[in-house]
Design a protein around this motif. Sequence first.
Motif, PDB file in Angstrom:
ATOM      1  N   VAL A   1       0.842  -1.200   0.000  1.00  0.00           N
ATOM      2  CA  VAL A   1       0.000   0.000   0.000  1.00  0.00           C
ATOM      3  C   VAL A   1       0.875   1.247   0.000  1.00  0.00           C
ATOM      4  O   VAL A   1       0.671   2.180  -0.790  1.00  0.00           O
ATOM      5  CB  VAL A   1      -0.939  -0.001   1.227  1.00  0.00           C
ATOM      6  N   LYS A   2       1.886   1.259   0.881  1.00  0.00           N
ATOM      7  CA  LYS A   2       2.779   2.421   0.953  1.00  0.00           C
ATOM      8  C   LYS A   2       3.590   2.571  -0.333  1.00  0.00           C
ATOM      9  O   LYS A   2       3.817   3.696  -0.796  1.00  0.00           O
ATOM     10  CB  LYS A   2       3.699   2.284   2.174  1.00  0.00           C
ATOM     11  N   ALA A   3       4.017   1.451  -0.903  1.00  0.00           N
ATOM     12  CA  ALA A   3       4.797   1.516  -2.143  1.00  0.00           C
ATOM     13  C   ALA A   3       3.972   2.115  -3.281  1.00  0.00           C
ATOM     14  O   ALA A   3       4.496   2.887  -4.097  1.00  0.00           O
ATOM     15  CB  ALA A   3       5.297   0.120  -2.524  1.00  0.00           C
ATOM     16  N   GLN A   4       2.693   1.759  -3.346  1.00  0.00           N
ATOM     17  CA  GLN A   4       1.838   2.323  -4.393  1.00  0.00           C
ATOM     18  C   GLN A   4       1.599   3.819  -4.165  1.00  0.00           C
ATOM     19  O   GLN A   4       1.468   4.587  -5.113  1.00  0.00           O
ATOM     20  CB  GLN A   4       0.500   1.567  -4.444  1.00  0.00           C
ATOM     21  N   TRP A   5       1.533   4.223  -2.891  1.00  0.00           N
ATOM     22  CA  TRP A   5       1.403   5.652  -2.586  1.00  0.00           C
ATOM     23  C   TRP A   5       2.660   6.405  -3.030  1.00  0.00           C
ATOM     24  O   TRP A   5       2.576   7.450  -3.682  1.00  0.00           O
ATOM     25  CB  TRP A   5       1.165   5.818  -1.083  1.00  0.00           C
ATOM     26  N   TRP A   6       3.832   5.865  -2.678  1.00  0.00           N
ATOM     27  CA  TRP A   6       5.093   6.496  -3.112  1.00  0.00           C
ATOM     28  C   TRP A   6       5.171   6.535  -4.640  1.00  0.00           C
ATOM     29  O   TRP A   6       5.630   7.513  -5.231  1.00  0.00           O
ATOM     30  CB  TRP A   6       6.291   5.739  -2.560  1.00  0.00           C
ATOM     31  N   ARG A   7       4.740   5.461  -5.268  1.00  0.00           N
ATOM     32  CA  ARG A   7       4.785   5.418  -6.731  1.00  0.00           C
ATOM     33  C   ARG A   7       3.954   6.553  -7.334  1.00  0.00           C
ATOM     34  O   ARG A   7       4.407   7.258  -8.246  1.00  0.00           O
ATOM     35  CB  ARG A   7       4.260   4.057  -7.220  1.00  0.00           C
ATOM     36  N   ALA A   8       2.735   6.738  -6.802  1.00  0.00           N
ATOM     37  CA  ALA A   8       1.849   7.780  -7.337  1.00  0.00           C
ATOM     38  C   ALA A   8       2.379   9.176  -7.064  1.00  0.00           C
ATOM     39  O   ALA A   8       2.208  10.090  -7.877  1.00  0.00           O
ATOM     40  CB  ALA A   8       0.445   7.623  -6.748  1.00  0.00           C
ATOM     41  N   LEU A   9       3.026   9.364  -5.906  1.00  0.00           N
ATOM     42  CA  LEU A   9       3.486  10.700  -5.518  1.00  0.00           C
ATOM     43  C   LEU A   9       4.869  11.029  -6.066  1.00  0.00           C
ATOM     44  O   LEU A   9       5.142  12.176  -6.428  1.00  0.00           O
ATOM     45  CB  LEU A   9       3.504  10.827  -3.993  1.00  0.00           C
ATOM     46  N   LEU A  10       5.765  10.041  -6.102  1.00  0.00           N
ATOM     47  CA  LEU A  10       7.160  10.308  -6.502  1.00  0.00           C
ATOM     48  C   LEU A  10       7.502   9.803  -7.889  1.00  0.00           C
ATOM     49  O   LEU A  10       7.958  10.563  -8.746  1.00  0.00           O
ATOM     50  CB  LEU A  10       8.127   9.662  -5.499  1.00  0.00           C
ATOM     51  N   GLN A  11       7.306   8.508  -8.096  1.00  0.00           N
ATOM     52  CA  GLN A  11       7.766   7.896  -9.342  1.00  0.00           C
ATOM     53  C   GLN A  11       7.039   8.429 -10.566  1.00  0.00           C
ATOM     54  O   GLN A  11       7.625   8.590 -11.636  1.00  0.00           O
ATOM     55  CB  GLN A  11       7.610   6.368  -9.248  1.00  0.00           C
ATOM     56  N   GLU A  12       5.753   8.730 -10.393  1.00  0.00           N
ATOM     57  CA  GLU A  12       4.958   9.173 -11.531  1.00  0.00           C
ATOM     58  C   GLU A  12       4.890  10.693 -11.663  1.00  0.00           C
ATOM     59  O   GLU A  12       4.207  11.216 -12.544  1.00  0.00           O
ATOM     60  CB  GLU A  12       3.538   8.591 -11.417  1.00  0.00           C
TER      61      GLU A  12
ATOM     62  N   ASP B   1       7.262  14.639 -11.097  1.00  0.00           N
ATOM     63  CA  ASP B   1       8.589  15.238 -10.909  1.00  0.00           C
ATOM     64  C   ASP B   1       8.525  16.502 -10.060  1.00  0.00           C
ATOM     65  O   ASP B   1       9.476  17.273 -10.010  1.00  0.00           O
ATOM     66  CB  ASP B   1       9.257  15.528 -12.259  1.00  0.00           C
ATOM     67  N   ASP B   2       7.366  16.717  -9.381  1.00  0.00           N
ATOM     68  CA  ASP B   2       7.231  17.922  -8.555  1.00  0.00           C
ATOM     69  C   ASP B   2       7.022  17.583  -7.075  1.00  0.00           C
ATOM     70  O   ASP B   2       6.544  18.422  -6.303  1.00  0.00           O
ATOM     71  CB  ASP B   2       6.083  18.805  -9.059  1.00  0.00           C
ATOM     72  N   VAL B   3       7.360  16.348  -6.664  1.00  0.00           N
ATOM     73  CA  VAL B   3       7.233  15.942  -5.264  1.00  0.00           C
ATOM     74  C   VAL B   3       8.538  15.279  -4.830  1.00  0.00           C
ATOM     75  O   VAL B   3       9.117  14.476  -5.571  1.00  0.00           O
ATOM     76  CB  VAL B   3       6.053  14.962  -5.054  1.00  0.00           C
ATOM     77  N   VAL B   4       9.009  15.647  -3.633  1.00  0.00           N
ATOM     78  CA  VAL B   4      10.235  15.061  -3.076  1.00  0.00           C
ATOM     79  C   VAL B   4       9.902  14.402  -1.743  1.00  0.00           C
ATOM     80  O   VAL B   4       8.855  14.658  -1.147  1.00  0.00           O
ATOM     81  CB  VAL B   4      11.341  16.124  -2.896  1.00  0.00           C
ATOM     82  N   ALA B   5      10.826  13.552  -1.262  1.00  0.00           N
ATOM     83  CA  ALA B   5      10.559  12.722  -0.090  1.00  0.00           C
ATOM     84  C   ALA B   5      11.240  13.259   1.160  1.00  0.00           C
ATOM     85  O   ALA B   5      12.256  13.966   1.088  1.00  0.00           O
ATOM     86  CB  ALA B   5      11.029  11.290  -0.358  1.00  0.00           C
ATOM     87  N   LEU B   6      10.680  12.894   2.304  1.00  0.00           N
ATOM     88  CA  LEU B   6      11.237  13.271   3.600  1.00  0.00           C
ATOM     89  C   LEU B   6      10.924  12.167   4.611  1.00  0.00           C
ATOM     90  O   LEU B   6       9.901  11.480   4.501  1.00  0.00           O
ATOM     91  CB  LEU B   6      10.603  14.588   4.088  1.00  0.00           C
ATOM     92  N   ASP B   7      11.808  11.988   5.581  1.00  0.00           N
ATOM     93  CA  ASP B   7      11.535  11.135   6.739  1.00  0.00           C
ATOM     94  C   ASP B   7      11.981  11.914   7.965  1.00  0.00           C
ATOM     95  O   ASP B   7      13.159  11.936   8.309  1.00  0.00           O
ATOM     96  CB  ASP B   7      12.310   9.811   6.631  1.00  0.00           C
ATOM     97  N   SER B   8      11.040  12.620   8.607  1.00  0.00           N
ATOM     98  CA  SER B   8      11.389  13.499   9.722  1.00  0.00           C
ATOM     99  C   SER B   8      11.326  12.740  11.043  1.00  0.00           C
ATOM    100  O   SER B   8      10.724  11.667  11.144  1.00  0.00           O
ATOM    101  CB  SER B   8      10.449  14.712   9.767  1.00  0.00           C
ATOM    102  N   ALA B   9      11.931  13.320  12.078  1.00  0.00           N
ATOM    103  CA  ALA B   9      12.004  12.696  13.390  1.00  0.00           C
ATOM    104  C   ALA B   9      10.635  12.641  14.061  1.00  0.00           C
ATOM    105  O   ALA B   9       9.789  13.519  13.854  1.00  0.00           O
ATOM    106  CB  ALA B   9      12.981  13.462  14.283  1.00  0.00           C
ATOM    107  N   ILE B  10      10.436  11.621  14.870  1.00  0.00           N
ATOM    108  CA  ILE B  10       9.187  11.487  15.623  1.00  0.00           C
ATOM    109  C   ILE B  10       9.147  12.490  16.770  1.00  0.00           C
ATOM    110  O   ILE B  10       8.114  13.087  17.057  1.00  0.00           O
ATOM    111  CB  ILE B  10       9.028  10.040  16.138  1.00  0.00           C
TER     112      ILE B  10
ATOM    113  N   ALA C   1      17.029  21.200  -2.604  1.00  0.00           N
ATOM    114  CA  ALA C   1      16.287  20.474  -3.631  1.00  0.00           C
ATOM    115  C   ALA C   1      16.023  21.338  -4.859  1.00  0.00           C
ATOM    116  O   ALA C   1      15.537  20.841  -5.864  1.00  0.00           O
ATOM    117  CB  ALA C   1      14.958  19.961  -3.063  1.00  0.00           C
ATOM    118  N   ARG C   2      16.326  22.641  -4.741  1.00  0.00           N
ATOM    119  CA  ARG C   2      16.140  23.585  -5.837  1.00  0.00           C
ATOM    120  C   ARG C   2      14.718  23.511  -6.407  1.00  0.00           C
ATOM    121  O   ARG C   2      14.495  23.501  -7.602  1.00  0.00           O
ATOM    122  CB  ARG C   2      17.175  23.342  -6.947  1.00  0.00           C
ATOM    123  N   LYS C   3      13.752  23.425  -5.482  1.00  0.00           N
ATOM    124  CA  LYS C   3      12.347  23.384  -5.876  1.00  0.00           C
ATOM    125  C   LYS C   3      11.708  24.755  -5.681  1.00  0.00           C
ATOM    126  O   LYS C   3      12.118  25.532  -4.825  1.00  0.00           O
ATOM    127  CB  LYS C   3      11.592  22.349  -5.036  1.00  0.00           C
TER     128      LYS C   3
END
Length: 447
Positions: free
Chosen positions: A41-52, A54-63, A164-166
């Motif tokens: 489920v998460k992989a398909q979400w990442w695929r839709a947001l990132l792989q497909e 070019d205007d979205v970047v990823a983050l993993d912030s601290a809890i 990220a030069r966005k």
Amino acid sequence: MDKIVSLCKRRGIIFPSSEIYGGIGSSYDYGHYGVLLKNNVKAQWWRALLQERDDVVALDSAIIQHPRTWEASGHLAGFTDPLIDCRTCKKRFRADKLEDGQCGEKPSKRPGEGANCDLTEARNFNLMFETTVGPVQDEGSKVFLRPETAQGIFLNFKHYLQFARKKPPFGIAQVGKSFRNEITPGNFIFRMREFEQMEMEFFVPPSEADQWYEFWKQARYDWYLKLGIREDHLRLRAHDEDELSHYSTGTSDVEYLYPIGWQELEGIAKRGNFDLTQHAEFSKQNLEYVDTASGERYLPHVIEPAAGADRATLAFLCDAYDEDEIEGETRTVLRLHPALAPVKAAVLPLVKKDGQPQMAREILHDLRERMQVEYDEGGAIGRRYRRQDEIGTPWSITVDHQSIEDRTVTVRDRDDLTQDRIAISDLPAELERRLRAPWKSPKLSAS
């Protein structure tokens, strides 16, 4: 829902946490197949947001974040639910959800309706989990487990403008655990105190906020349809004025018809520039975007699609659950989209002799580099088919006597039960073709 909970426990998908100690309320562990399913489920979400895109970047912030974060966001002062206690049965209820509660002594009645009910006055209860950092527990060491992943994105907005030069419009997406000390969690994994979110903050020029809001509402709704959710079990519902959060000028929920009724699956909100304004004020940092071409300066507005990985997993389980009859026996089957299925194919030797297990292992080795597959040689072939049906495996590959003679196998389809004879050399390409093919729930045809 009871059938789904039973299946999840029986097949090691999801089960109560700390069960050997009697469990802990609304806390669940994901077993082997549950991990694979939620990861898909998460992989398909990442695929839709990132792989497909070019205007979205990823983050993993601290809890655990600086406590000032929650002052700026408003969570420290306003992230509360109204709490009521019953002095008789000692149960706690949300004052604004009493119609959903059950009297501790008379479950057929609502809190306050029982003869012995003795309810306290409502008081505000902060939903954030509090903890401390360092060896000394004092006021200066108090921190909180994050109640949402969004604030970590806002704290890092300035970094992304630089490295990220966005420039707006662009999004920052992340998946991670959040924690809310819910008064009345329940309904399996629908509402838990520890849960996983899939959130994206999409930063846009103020003048483009409305059009991007409409875009993301439709895009997120379509994502669930693409992964097999039945359209008559899905809807987009705009919030009424009195439902809107303090930061929102418009919010719509993607809702799913769970066995417990229509409930929020994902929210898409127009957050304006509330969060960046607050963090700029509290941190004394300039968080404006400067357009180098025009010299225009502004705090971007934000469109936020926020989904729950656990709620999405539950929706896919509910939508996939089905029962039919084969040769007089009831068959339980998860009709999951193949992209979400924990296991894509099972390799099954018909008997444990005549070289069939060896050939099956050879096929397993060749396929596992391409997709998640598993081997099963225990019990009658019919029982093994049923086991795979219950975890949603789309295809079962049977090695039999003919396989030894001509190197072909039988591929059984989970949904229509057809069995095709396929050459072993063609198997990888054929299964990959089936995985890529458009898919819709067979339950649509049945209805």
